[in-house]
Scaffold this motif. Structure first.
Motif, PDB file in Angstrom:
ATOM      1  N   GLY A  22      39.530  99.919-102.753  1.00 45.33           N
ATOM      2  CA  GLY A  22      40.728  99.547-102.772  1.00 45.33           C
ATOM      3  C   GLY A  22      41.752 101.029-103.899  1.00 45.33           C
ATOM      4  N   LEU A  23      41.001 101.983-103.812  1.00 45.39           N
ATOM      5  CA  LEU A  23      41.981 102.909-104.160  1.00 45.39           C
ATOM      6  C   LEU A  23      42.586 103.922-102.840  1.00 45.39           C
ATOM      7  CD1 LEU A  23      39.550 102.932-107.397  1.00 45.39           C
ATOM      8  CD2 LEU A  23      42.326 102.786-107.503  1.00 45.39           C
ATOM      9  N   ASP A  44      44.250 106.483-107.091  1.00 43.46           N
ATOM     10  CA  ASP A  44      45.299 105.659-107.899  1.00 43.46           C
ATOM     11  C   ASP A  44      45.118 104.228-106.635  1.00 43.46           C
ATOM     12  OD1 ASP A  44      48.088 104.467-109.482  1.00 43.46           O
ATOM     13  OD2 ASP A  44      49.572 106.488-109.330  1.00 43.46           O
ATOM     14  N   GLN A  45      46.536 103.508-107.407  1.00 42.46           N
ATOM     15  CA  GLN A  45      46.300 102.370-105.906  1.00 42.46           C
ATOM     16  C   GLN A  45      47.315 102.546-104.606  1.00 42.46           C
ATOM     17  OE1 GLN A  45      46.272  98.039-108.136  1.00 42.46           O
ATOM     18  NE2 GLN A  45      47.766  99.390-108.790  1.00 42.46           N
ATOM     19  N   GLU A  49      50.920  98.365-103.351  1.00 43.00           N
ATOM     20  CA  GLU A  49      50.641  98.467-104.236  1.00 43.00           C
ATOM     21  C   GLU A  49      51.037  98.594-105.294  1.00 43.00           C
ATOM     22  OE1 GLU A  49      48.530  95.598-104.934  1.00 43.00           O
ATOM     23  OE2 GLU A  49      47.800  96.073-102.124  1.00 43.00           O
ATOM     24  N   ALA A  53      45.697 101.955-111.250  1.00 45.37           N
ATOM     25  CA  ALA A  53      44.577 101.165-111.051  1.00 45.37           C
ATOM     26  C   ALA A  53      44.151 100.756-111.838  1.00 45.37           C
ATOM     27  CB  ALA A  53      43.785 102.395-110.395  1.00 45.37           C
ATOM     28  N   THR A  87      42.976 108.265-113.594  1.00 44.35           N
ATOM     29  CA  THR A  87      44.329 107.810-112.630  1.00 44.35           C
ATOM     30  C   THR A  87      45.142 108.747-113.395  1.00 44.35           C
ATOM     31  OG1 THR A  87      44.244 106.306-114.650  1.00 44.35           O
ATOM     32  CG2 THR A  87      43.726 105.179-112.617  1.00 44.35           C
ATOM     33  N   ARG A 102      55.208 102.710-105.870  1.00 40.56           N
ATOM     34  CA  ARG A 102      54.150 101.919-106.309  1.00 40.56           C
ATOM     35  C   ARG A 102      54.936 101.644-107.622  1.00 40.56           C
ATOM     36  NH1 ARG A 102      50.883 106.684-105.899  1.00 40.56           N
ATOM     37  NH2 ARG A 102      49.745 106.322-104.211  1.00 40.56           N
TER      38      ARG A 102
END
Length: 213
Positions: A22-23, A44-45, A49, A53, A87, A102
């Motif tokens: 999920g990154l 990062d996400q 989202e 992260a 991150t 984000r």
């Protein structure tokens, strides 16, 4: 060009590993540390989202990617390389629309190209336009400051109008934050609805996981 300098195969391998966790991959930076090549991957996400992260997720992705690199010399070559996953951290500059998406719900420090500074909460992102609520903060005695007379609370700025933007660290977001975001999303369908998770402390320094390949 060597595999270390090219990055193409590494980007593809990293994207596959990160996607499973999920990154997303934001940046690839090549440098040296202690005489050894250092490859820094900023993750990062996804842009839909909110927040930062998860640290454990980044560490797990780092271990998996390191194992894949160890097993395939075509990704970075046969020589040892210091691989770092990190991150962006809360102090990173916000420049692209995905950075702002984000950051919905976060308090931002903004400066326009004309030099005007704003302290405002990002409620929604509609294309290249930011929809914000100005929040002047508190004085030295903890009392809420008021906006100057005649200043509108709500503000809309285009990203290309900005000279600088970053997230401000805060530990007590407003209690009505979820409602603010819901109202903004209702006014601008598709601009984002979910509220950020305010139950955990800020990740102010970013996350780093290293592995010698």
């Amino acid at each position: 060009m060597s595999a270390l300098e090219d990055h193409t195969d590494l980007r593809e391998a990293a994207a596959a590993v990160l996607d499973a966790h999920g990154l997303v991959l934001e940046e690839v930076e090549l440098g040296r540390e202690g005489g050894m090549p250092r490859l820094r991957l900023v993750v990062d996400q996804p842009e839909d989202e909110l927040g930062s992260a998860d640290l454990d997720t980044v560490a797990e992705a780092s271990r998996e990617l390191s194992a894949r690199i160890d097993a395939d010399d075509s990704l970075l070559g046969p020589e040892p390389v210091l691989l770092e996953l990190t991150t962006p951290g809360v102090e990173r500059a916000l420049t692209a629309p995905r950075h702002f998406r984000r950051s919905r719900g976060r308090l931002l420090a903004l400066r326009t190209a004309a030099g005007t500074e704003h302290r405002a909460r990002l409620l929604a992102v509609d294309g290249e336009t930011l929809h914000l609520r100005q929040e002047p903060g508190r004085d030295d005695r903890g009392r809420p400051r008021k906006l100057p007379a005649g200043t509108a609370e709500r503000l809309a700025l285009r990203i290309d109008e900005l000279d600088a933007a970053r997230v401000e660290v805060e530990f007590d977001p407003p209690e009505d934050l979820e409602q603010l975001l819901a109202d903004a999303a209702a006014d601008l369908p598709g601009a984002g609805l979910a509220a950020p998770d305010t139950t955990t402390a800020e990740n102010t320094a970013g996350t780093t996981a290293t592995k010698e390949s």
